[in-house]
Design a protein around this motif. Sequence first.
Motif, mmCIF file in Angstrom:
data_model
loop_
_atom_site.group_PDB
_atom_site.id
_atom_site.type_symbol
_atom_site.label_atom_id
_atom_site.label_comp_id
_atom_site.label_asym_id
_atom_site.label_seq_id
_atom_site.Cartn_x
_atom_site.Cartn_y
_atom_site.Cartn_z
ATOM 1 N N ALA A 102 -54.918 28.507 0.759
ATOM 2 C CA ALA A 102 -54.577 27.096 0.909
ATOM 3 C C ALA A 102 -53.184 26.801 0.373
ATOM 4 O O ALA A 102 -52.425 26.015 0.968
ATOM 5 C CB ALA A 102 -55.614 26.228 0.200
ATOM 6 N N GLY A 103 -52.815 27.431 -0.734
ATOM 7 C CA GLY A 103 -51.517 27.178 -1.336
ATOM 8 C C GLY A 103 -50.365 27.800 -0.588
ATOM 9 O O GLY A 103 -49.208 27.442 -0.826
ATOM 10 N N LEU A 104 -50.633 28.729 0.315
ATOM 11 C CA LEU A 104 -49.574 29.439 1.038
ATOM 12 C C LEU A 104 -49.421 28.970 2.475
ATOM 13 O O LEU A 104 -48.654 29.567 3.239
ATOM 14 C CB LEU A 104 -49.861 30.944 1.012
ATOM 15 C CG LEU A 104 -49.743 31.593 -0.369
ATOM 16 C CD1 LEU A 104 -50.384 32.969 -0.381
ATOM 17 C CD2 LEU A 104 -48.290 31.697 -0.807
ATOM 18 N N GLN A 105 -50.129 27.937 2.853
ATOM 19 C CA GLN A 105 -50.027 27.457 4.220
ATOM 20 C C GLN A 105 -48.610 26.963 4.517
ATOM 21 O O GLN A 105 -47.954 26.344 3.679
ATOM 22 C CB GLN A 105 -51.024 26.322 4.458
ATOM 23 C CG GLN A 105 -52.477 26.758 4.397
ATOM 24 C CD GLN A 105 -52.802 27.875 5.377
ATOM 25 O OE1 GLN A 105 -52.532 27.766 6.574
ATOM 26 N NE2 GLN A 105 -53.370 28.960 4.867
ATOM 27 N N GLY A 106 -48.140 27.265 5.699
ATOM 28 C CA GLY A 106 -46.831 26.803 6.119
ATOM 29 C C GLY A 106 -45.685 27.734 5.814
ATOM 30 O O GLY A 106 -44.533 27.429 6.140
ATOM 31 N N HIS A 107 -45.972 28.881 5.194
ATOM 32 C CA HIS A 107 -44.909 29.835 4.867
ATOM 33 C C HIS A 107 -44.912 30.976 5.886
ATOM 34 O O HIS A 107 -45.954 31.405 6.359
ATOM 35 C CB HIS A 107 -45.096 30.383 3.458
ATOM 36 C CG HIS A 107 -44.904 29.343 2.397
ATOM 37 N ND1 HIS A 107 -43.664 28.952 1.956
ATOM 38 C CD2 HIS A 107 -45.802 28.590 1.719
ATOM 39 C CE1 HIS A 107 -43.804 28.007 1.044
ATOM 40 N NE2 HIS A 107 -45.089 27.776 0.878
ATOM 41 N N HIS A 108 -43.723 31.434 6.205
ATOM 42 C CA HIS A 108 -43.606 32.480 7.221
ATOM 43 C C HIS A 108 -44.022 33.849 6.692
ATOM 44 O O HIS A 108 -44.460 34.705 7.451
ATOM 45 C CB HIS A 108 -42.163 32.544 7.749
ATOM 46 C CG HIS A 108 -41.716 31.282 8.417
ATOM 47 N ND1 HIS A 108 -42.325 30.792 9.551
ATOM 48 C CD2 HIS A 108 -40.738 30.409 8.101
ATOM 49 C CE1 HIS A 108 -41.724 29.678 9.919
ATOM 50 N NE2 HIS A 108 -40.755 29.425 9.056
ATOM 51 N N ARG A 109 -43.870 34.068 5.410
ATOM 52 C CA ARG A 109 -44.250 35.352 4.819
ATOM 53 C C ARG A 109 -45.652 35.250 4.240
ATOM 54 O O ARG A 109 -45.970 34.310 3.507
ATOM 55 C CB ARG A 109 -43.280 35.751 3.703
ATOM 56 C CG ARG A 109 -41.880 36.051 4.166
ATOM 57 C CD ARG A 109 -40.975 36.314 2.969
ATOM 58 N NE ARG A 109 -41.274 37.568 2.298
ATOM 59 C CZ ARG A 109 -40.789 37.897 1.100
ATOM 60 N NH1 ARG A 109 -40.023 37.048 0.432
ATOM 61 N NH2 ARG A 109 -41.086 39.063 0.554
ATOM 62 N N ARG A 110 -46.461 36.214 4.564
ATOM 63 C CA ARG A 110 -47.799 36.269 3.965
ATOM 64 C C ARG A 110 -47.747 37.049 2.654
ATOM 65 O O ARG A 110 -46.950 37.968 2.501
ATOM 66 C CB ARG A 110 -48.786 36.934 4.935
ATOM 67 C CG ARG A 110 -49.075 36.099 6.178
ATOM 68 C CD ARG A 110 -50.117 36.776 7.047
ATOM 69 N NE ARG A 110 -49.633 38.041 7.585
ATOM 70 C CZ ARG A 110 -50.418 39.013 8.045
ATOM 71 N NH1 ARG A 110 -51.732 38.883 8.004
ATOM 72 N NH2 ARG A 110 -49.898 40.123 8.518
ATOM 73 N N LEU A 111 -48.621 36.669 1.734
ATOM 74 C CA LEU A 111 -48.673 37.317 0.433
ATOM 75 C C LEU A 111 -49.568 38.543 0.499
ATOM 76 O O LEU A 111 -50.761 38.434 0.797
ATOM 77 C CB LEU A 111 -49.229 36.341 -0.611
ATOM 78 C CG LEU A 111 -49.486 36.915 -2.011
ATOM 79 C CD1 LEU A 111 -48.171 37.288 -2.686
ATOM 80 C CD2 LEU A 111 -50.272 35.929 -2.872
#
Length: 430
Positions: free
Chosen positions: A160-169
């Motif tokens: 949920a906190g990483l939504q909208g980012h092009h790089r995945r963790l």
Amino acid sequence: MGPVALPGTPAGRSIDWRAKGFPALDAALDPRDLPDIGWDLFDGRALLPVMVLHLDALEHNIALIADYCAQRGVSLAPHGKTTMAPAIFERQLAAGAWGMTLATAWQARVAVSVGVQRILIANQVTDPGSIDWVAATLHERGPDIHCWVDSVAGVELLDAGLQGHHRRLPVLVEVGLPGGRTGARTLDAAIEVARRVRDSTGLRLAGVSFFEGIAAGDTPAEQDAAVRRLIDLARELVLVIDDFVAADGGTEILLSGGGSRYPDLVVDGMTEPLDCSLPVRGVLRSGGTVTHDHGGYDLVSPFGSERADGGPRLRAALEVWAPVLSMPEPGLAIAGAGKRDLPYDGPPPIVVSVRDRSGAVRWMRDDTGLRTTQLNDQHAYLSVDPGVSLAVGDLVAFGVRHACMAFDRWRWIPVVDSDYRIVDAFETIF
């Protein structure tokens, strides 16, 4: 993205009156000037107690572990939480470390700020501030950061906190043993976490992790068996996620273990072949080996003085020197170092040497008549056997048993050569 060399001491960092154990300073001191100043630890100027780091032992240990990993075909990401000293990070990376391990997002931020390019956060990241920092760092196309997950709830918080980012963790599913710390306890639970990562949009499944250093058991054989059970669980999970990682375009699977106490068992478990479609990269995260210790890891490590018969040995690199303050009754001496200066999360520290006021040094061990029995905040109680020569004003060197509880007590650590000349100073950031 590979690691880069770091500045040992960033520009503007200086030693001043806040540096415990150093001589009284009238003005700030650039640590790069120390070799030219020519201070000797025993020239009477240091405001004791002081913890010193032996440069020759540090360099020996870094080279030994780097060579061991290279020979065994595993990568090394030393745990930086042990020292939190950028100058030591620099030496570990220069010796070939694949990356650095940290325990929290804050520690990772310190590592990023001094130039580390590949970081393992060997922990779950679940608080909003830490998730936001990881997300922002990914968004800025900064260093490669990995972290651990061990529950569906944790995966969902990160996703949920990483939504909208092009790089995945990239994340590693952590497994653990009953009664231990973090980590999924069963293969089924770990697979459920891996599936949730696979189905997420902000995360990428990168591998499997474990920490074996606190494996329970009443005997060394029982402890070894517990470590092997944990490694077997991790290896089983690697076989399961092989298809998940390959289907997502992954090129390798990371399998990462601790390795300060059981480096041989961990490396054996990471290098034994697995029937996978993807190559498996073993990553050792040992933190304690960089300075080793007296009487802790030294007793159990395959590189310790008790078990390394004829083989390579790590060297204890830390000592805390303190004066004898008082001998108030027969058989008792009080030295001026305590919990503010020494680790106290295990047995009391060992007395390794005594320097009398004439400058003569006697090498000691607990079985030579001088033992630490108790620590207060600023005092160490020493049991002095009859016949042991000790006087008020003598200097006592304590061996550090657990380096992870030693570095955080010192803002700056004098680095000494074999003659106890101060040749450098390393800043710690806690």
